[in-house]
Write a protein that holds these residues in place. Structure first.
Motif, mmCIF file in Angstrom:
data_model
loop_
_atom_site.group_PDB
_atom_site.id
_atom_site.type_symbol
_atom_site.label_atom_id
_atom_site.label_comp_id
_atom_site.label_asym_id
_atom_site.label_seq_id
_atom_site.Cartn_x
_atom_site.Cartn_y
_atom_site.Cartn_z
ATOM 1 N N LEU A 390 2.122 21.149 -5.410
ATOM 2 C CA LEU A 390 1.594 19.812 -5.170
ATOM 3 C C LEU A 390 2.235 18.778 -6.088
ATOM 4 C CD1 LEU A 390 -2.184 20.635 -4.628
ATOM 5 C CD2 LEU A 390 -0.517 19.947 -2.901
ATOM 6 N N ARG A 391 2.656 19.181 -7.278
ATOM 7 C CA ARG A 391 3.280 18.225 -8.190
ATOM 8 C C ARG A 391 4.579 17.699 -7.604
ATOM 9 N NH1 ARG A 391 1.924 14.276 -11.234
ATOM 10 N NH2 ARG A 391 3.529 13.691 -12.721
ATOM 11 N N ARG A 392 5.358 18.545 -6.998
ATOM 12 C CA ARG A 392 6.602 18.102 -6.371
ATOM 13 C C ARG A 392 6.315 17.117 -5.240
ATOM 14 N NH1 ARG A 392 11.429 20.599 -7.031
ATOM 15 N NH2 ARG A 392 11.987 20.081 -4.900
ATOM 16 N N ALA A 393 5.258 17.386 -4.467
ATOM 17 C CA ALA A 393 4.912 16.487 -3.365
ATOM 18 C C ALA A 393 4.543 15.102 -3.889
ATOM 19 C CB ALA A 393 3.760 17.076 -2.556
ATOM 20 N N VAL A 394 3.808 15.050 -5.004
ATOM 21 C CA VAL A 394 3.440 13.771 -5.604
ATOM 22 C C VAL A 394 4.687 13.027 -6.080
ATOM 23 C CG1 VAL A 394 2.278 12.701 -7.570
ATOM 24 C CG2 VAL A 394 1.108 14.458 -6.245
ATOM 25 N N LEU A 395 5.589 13.729 -6.756
ATOM 26 C CA LEU A 395 6.795 13.086 -7.266
ATOM 27 C C LEU A 395 7.722 12.654 -6.135
ATOM 28 C CD1 LEU A 395 7.556 15.350 -10.357
ATOM 29 C CD2 LEU A 395 6.415 13.117 -10.295
ATOM 30 N N GLU A 396 7.766 13.441 -5.061
ATOM 31 C CA GLU A 396 8.560 13.049 -3.897
ATOM 32 C C GLU A 396 8.043 11.735 -3.328
ATOM 33 O OE1 GLU A 396 11.759 13.360 -2.013
ATOM 34 O OE2 GLU A 396 11.199 15.400 -2.610
ATOM 35 N N ALA A 397 6.725 11.595 -3.269
ATOM 36 C CA ALA A 397 6.133 10.342 -2.793
ATOM 37 C C ALA A 397 6.453 9.198 -3.753
ATOM 38 C CB ALA A 397 4.629 10.502 -2.638
ATOM 39 N N ALA A 398 6.440 9.488 -5.060
ATOM 40 C CA ALA A 398 6.717 8.441 -6.047
ATOM 41 C C ALA A 398 8.133 7.896 -5.905
ATOM 42 C CB ALA A 398 6.494 8.979 -7.458
ATOM 43 N N THR A 399 9.063 8.734 -5.460
ATOM 44 C CA THR A 399 10.437 8.253 -5.291
ATOM 45 C C THR A 399 10.534 7.225 -4.168
ATOM 46 O OG1 THR A 399 11.035 10.033 -3.752
ATOM 47 C CG2 THR A 399 11.378 10.444 -6.091
ATOM 48 N N THR A 400 9.606 7.286 -3.205
ATOM 49 C CA THR A 400 9.629 6.326 -2.096
ATOM 50 C C THR A 400 9.073 4.977 -2.497
ATOM 51 O OG1 THR A 400 7.418 6.852 -1.229
ATOM 52 C CG2 THR A 400 9.237 8.276 -0.550
ATOM 53 N N GLY A 401 8.176 4.974 -3.504
ATOM 54 C CA GLY A 401 7.535 3.727 -3.892
ATOM 55 C C GLY A 401 6.465 3.271 -2.930
ATOM 56 N N ASP A 402 6.142 4.079 -1.911
ATOM 57 C CA ASP A 402 5.140 3.726 -0.906
ATOM 58 C C ASP A 402 3.748 4.070 -1.435
ATOM 59 O OD1 ASP A 402 3.299 4.091 1.380
ATOM 60 O OD2 ASP A 402 5.066 3.669 2.592
ATOM 61 N N ILE A 403 2.917 3.048 -1.637
ATOM 62 C CA ILE A 403 1.591 3.261 -2.222
ATOM 63 C C ILE A 403 0.740 4.173 -1.358
ATOM 64 C CG2 ILE A 403 -0.580 2.129 -2.820
ATOM 65 C CD1 ILE A 403 1.533 1.732 -4.874
ATOM 66 N N GLN A 404 0.787 3.996 -0.042
ATOM 67 C CA GLN A 404 -0.011 4.842 0.840
ATOM 68 C C GLN A 404 0.437 6.301 0.751
ATOM 69 O OE1 GLN A 404 -2.614 4.541 2.784
ATOM 70 N NE2 GLN A 404 -3.008 2.349 2.798
ATOM 71 N N GLU A 405 1.730 6.517 0.695
ATOM 72 C CA GLU A 405 2.253 7.879 0.613
ATOM 73 C C GLU A 405 1.857 8.518 -0.718
ATOM 74 O OE1 GLU A 405 4.259 11.394 1.604
ATOM 75 O OE2 GLU A 405 3.618 9.693 2.835
ATOM 76 N N ILE A 406 1.983 7.766 -1.792
ATOM 77 C CA ILE A 406 1.601 8.299 -3.105
ATOM 78 C C ILE A 406 0.106 8.605 -3.128
ATOM 79 C CG2 ILE A 406 1.487 7.801 -5.578
ATOM 80 C CD1 ILE A 406 3.908 5.918 -5.151
ATOM 81 N N ALA A 407 -0.695 7.675 -2.613
ATOM 82 C CA ALA A 407 -2.141 7.886 -2.592
ATOM 83 C C ALA A 407 -2.502 9.122 -1.780
ATOM 84 C CB ALA A 407 -2.846 6.656 -2.017
ATOM 85 N N GLY A 408 -1.825 9.318 -0.651
ATOM 86 C CA GLY A 408 -2.106 10.478 0.183
ATOM 87 C C GLY A 408 -1.808 11.783 -0.535
ATOM 88 N N GLN A 409 -0.720 11.834 -1.284
ATOM 89 C CA GLN A 409 -0.380 13.056 -2.001
ATOM 90 C C GLN A 409 -1.317 13.297 -3.185
ATOM 91 O OE1 GLN A 409 1.533 15.348 -1.007
ATOM 92 N NE2 GLN A 409 2.501 14.252 0.682
#
Length: 654
Positions: A390-409
């Motif tokens: 799950l940590r990788r999924a969170v960091l992958e979302a952080a690379t996008t800068g998309d708040i919704q994507e980060i929040a979802g992860q």
């Protein structure tokens, strides 16, 4: 010279002339890079009129050792110029000088062409995220037209595939002034193509110099990032955490009421001595940045790196105005091959300070060489313990800068909830902007916690289903244990969500909560009993009533029949029986409530208030034994029917 009268060439903090008001424009900071002895310092001097080699050793050797600072006004606004040392021994100073730079001026000698440090400087600039710049080919007065044509072709071939491919190439001479007008025009045009200053929730000033000035005290300088600085602000020196206030703020040698981000500033500090601040520290707004011993990053290993980077390798990490030795914890495979990238946690021996989006350069400890770069994704992460999922999924979302994507992860990782502080840190935004973005899909739980609305809806359904199942499994129980219901789905659902759902269901009357127990509001166990069970229930109540203050033990009353035991518990839950505990004998006793009421009346007749009585006197008056009298009297005390004073009690008048 293009600088205010009285400004010091060393760019120290000075006092503005009385009555003078200076309102600086947001500066563009230009980094001047290239091989040693290719004419960078002479070119900056010719461009700005400022000598950037300020140290006696630099002037004696004709060699830059530390970054030099200058500035110049252009039609589009002011531009700060940072002259980086070109010698390979001073890479650390070169990287420190690139802090806050948003465009580069690559300097190449017309007589020598690309040098080793030209290429490494260009590599470092790319690793630091630079994408805008131009090329100055110096000493053009010494190159014939044929050599200039050869150099131009060489520039185009060498820069192909780099971020300077297609950038303007200007042939110039610091000695004769040839090409300087063309160079100034190209630099002025950079402002329209350079990215804006880094957006941060607070001011962030990496300190590249610290010194004292008579009458001004301790002064620090650097390229300001994030938010403006104003005099009398309260700030924090990190990573020490020391609180300071700003005495004075200057830009280009002049005192200002506010320094905008993106350019160099000089700041006078109160509340600190020179021994307590050093280059590499960060002056920042309190509450927005946290010192930590680890950061999570996306790490890119250069394609030309001599060998792969392995898990637990030690590297030198250069970022901002500091350098640190870090241990690399890879989150994927145990190795990163040259040209590849992956997520990692950098672990430090002492606290550091960073922000999400900050870039840095990786170098081998020995032999010293630039091997890659990183971008900080989480500047204050939990310690990585080898569970990457799950940590990788969170960091992958952080690379996008998309708040919704980060929040979802984050919600997927934490059972449907997220912490606003972590979201804003990873998403590089402030709380109001994040909350506005989340308004439709997330509910504010308070205390900085938010829950996904679909997770709340699913938890509500699950809670009611689990409670209904509990009622079906034990139809004679009026209520179920709250802990059993919560625990049934706590592994996959955050406790914050379970608590929020429970509160909401109770508030709307869907469930009843009472002393650690819960029931559906419409649940009535009596309605589920057969006529035979109802008759047995009445028989149990009669037996308790007839037992008075010496009732039969629950085990003898039920005869070990689980069904009768459930019926006896139902009597207790309905208030038609009272369950008491004899602690010393470790026994549970069950009384009829009428028997306890009659006990109070008997004691009141035998010992009219304010007469007191002992436990033995009460036992004799009630005709019971010590097994029963102690829990009975403790119950009457608890209910306020009697009061205890030492070894005696009194009946409380109605």
């Amino acid at each position: 010279m293009n600088r205010p009268p009285g400004a010091l060439l060393s760019n120290l903090l000075i006092v503005t002339s009385p009555g003078e008001t200076y309102i600086p424009t947001a500066s563009l900071t230009l980094g001047v890079i290239g091989h040693v002895n290719h004419g960078k310092t002479a070119l900056v001097r010719a461009m700005t009129g400022i000598e950037t080699d300020r140290l006696p050793e630099e002037q004696a050797r004709g060699l830059s050792i530390t970054p030099g600072f200058a500035w110049r006004g252009y039609p589009s606004g002011e531009i700060d110029v940072i002259d980086s040392p070109g010698h390979e021994d001073f890479i650390r100073a070169m990287v420190a000088g690139m802090t806050g730079v948003r465009a580069v001026l690559l300097v190449v000698s017309a007589t020598e062409g690309f040098g080793r440090q030209t290429r490494e400087h260009l590599q470092i600039a790319a690793l630091l995220g630079l994408r805008v710049g131009l090329v100055a080919v110096t000493k053009a007065d010494l190159a014939s037209p044929d050599l200039q044509a050869e150099r131009r072709a060489d520039m185009q071939a060498t820069l192909a595939g780099t971020f300077l491919a297609g950038a303007p190439v200007v042939f110039c001479s610091a000695l004769t002034g040839q090409g300087l007008d063309q160079l100034h025009a190209a630099i002025d045009a950079l402002r329209s193509t350079a990215p804006p200053p880094t957006a941060l929730p607070g001011a962030f000033l990496p300190i590249d110099r610290a010194f004292t000035v008579p009458g001004a005290g301790v002064v620090v300088t650097g390229v300001l990032q994030g938010q403006p600085l104003t005099p009398d602000m309260r700030m924090v020196l990190e990573p020490s955490g020391r609180s300071v206030s700003l005495r004075q703020v200057q830009v280009h040698g002049r005192t200002v009421e506010a320094a905008p981000p993106g350019g160099r500033v000089a700041v006078g500090l109160r509340g600190v001595t020179l021994d307590e601040v050093r280059a590499g520290d960060v002056l920042c707004s309190p509450g927005h940045f946290t010192a930590t011993s680890q950061v999570d990053v996306r790490l890119t290993l250069d394609a030309g790196a001599p060998r792969p980077l392995k898990h637990l390798d030690q590297v030198r990490f250069m970022w901002g105005a500091r350098q640190d030795v870090a241990s690399v914890r890879l989150m994927g495979a145990g190795v990163i091959k040259p040209g590849a990238d992956d997520f990692a946690q950098l672990r430090f021996a002492s606290p550091v300070i960073a922000y999400a989006g900050q870039r840095g350069v990786l170098r081998r400890l020995s032999p010293a060489a630039t091997i890659g770069g990183v971008i900080v994704l989480d500047p204050d992460p939990p310690v990585y313990r080898g569970r990457p999922g799950l940590r990788r999924a969170v960091l992958e979302a952080a690379t996008t800068g998309d708040i919704q994507e980060i929040a979802g992860q984050l919600a997927a990782r934490d059972g449907g909830t997220l912490a606003m502080a972590e979201l804003t840190r990873l998403g590089r935004c402030d709380a109001p902007a994040a909350q506005l973005n989340l308004a439709l899909d997330y509910q504010d739980l308070g205390d900085g916690r938010f829950a996904a609305r679909d997770a709340l809806a699913a938890a509500r359904t699950a809670y009611l289903d689990l409670l209904a199942a509990a009622h079906r499994a034990t139809p004679t129980r009026r209520m179920a244990a709250v802990g059993d219901i919560r625990g049934a789905f706590a592994r996959h659902t955050a406790r914050d969500i379970i608590s929020a759902v429970e509160r909401a269901l109770a508030a709307e009357g869907a469930i009843r909560l009472d002393a650690g127990r819960v029931a559906l509001n419409g649940h009535d166990p009596l309605a589920t009993l057969s006529p035979g069970a109802l008759s047995q229930l009445d028989d149990l109540e009669v037996a308790l009533r007839e037992g008075g203050l010496t009732p039969p033990d629950p085990a003898s009353l039920t005869g070990g029949d689980p069904g009768l035991a459930d019926l006896l518990q139902l009597l207790v839950e309905d208030g038609r029986a009272i369950s008491l505990r004899n602690v010393s004998l470790r026994q549970t006793l069950v009384f009829h409530p009428v028997s306890l009421d009659e006990a109070v009346a008997t004691l009141g007749s035998a010992f009219p208030p304010p007469l007191a009585f002992t436990t033995g006197e009460a036992r004799a008056a009630l005709g019971t034994s010590r097994k029963f009298i102690v829990p009975v009297l403790e119950y009457l005390d608890e209910m306020g029917r009697t009061t205890r004073e030492g070894d005696v009690r009194r009946v409380v008048e109605a």
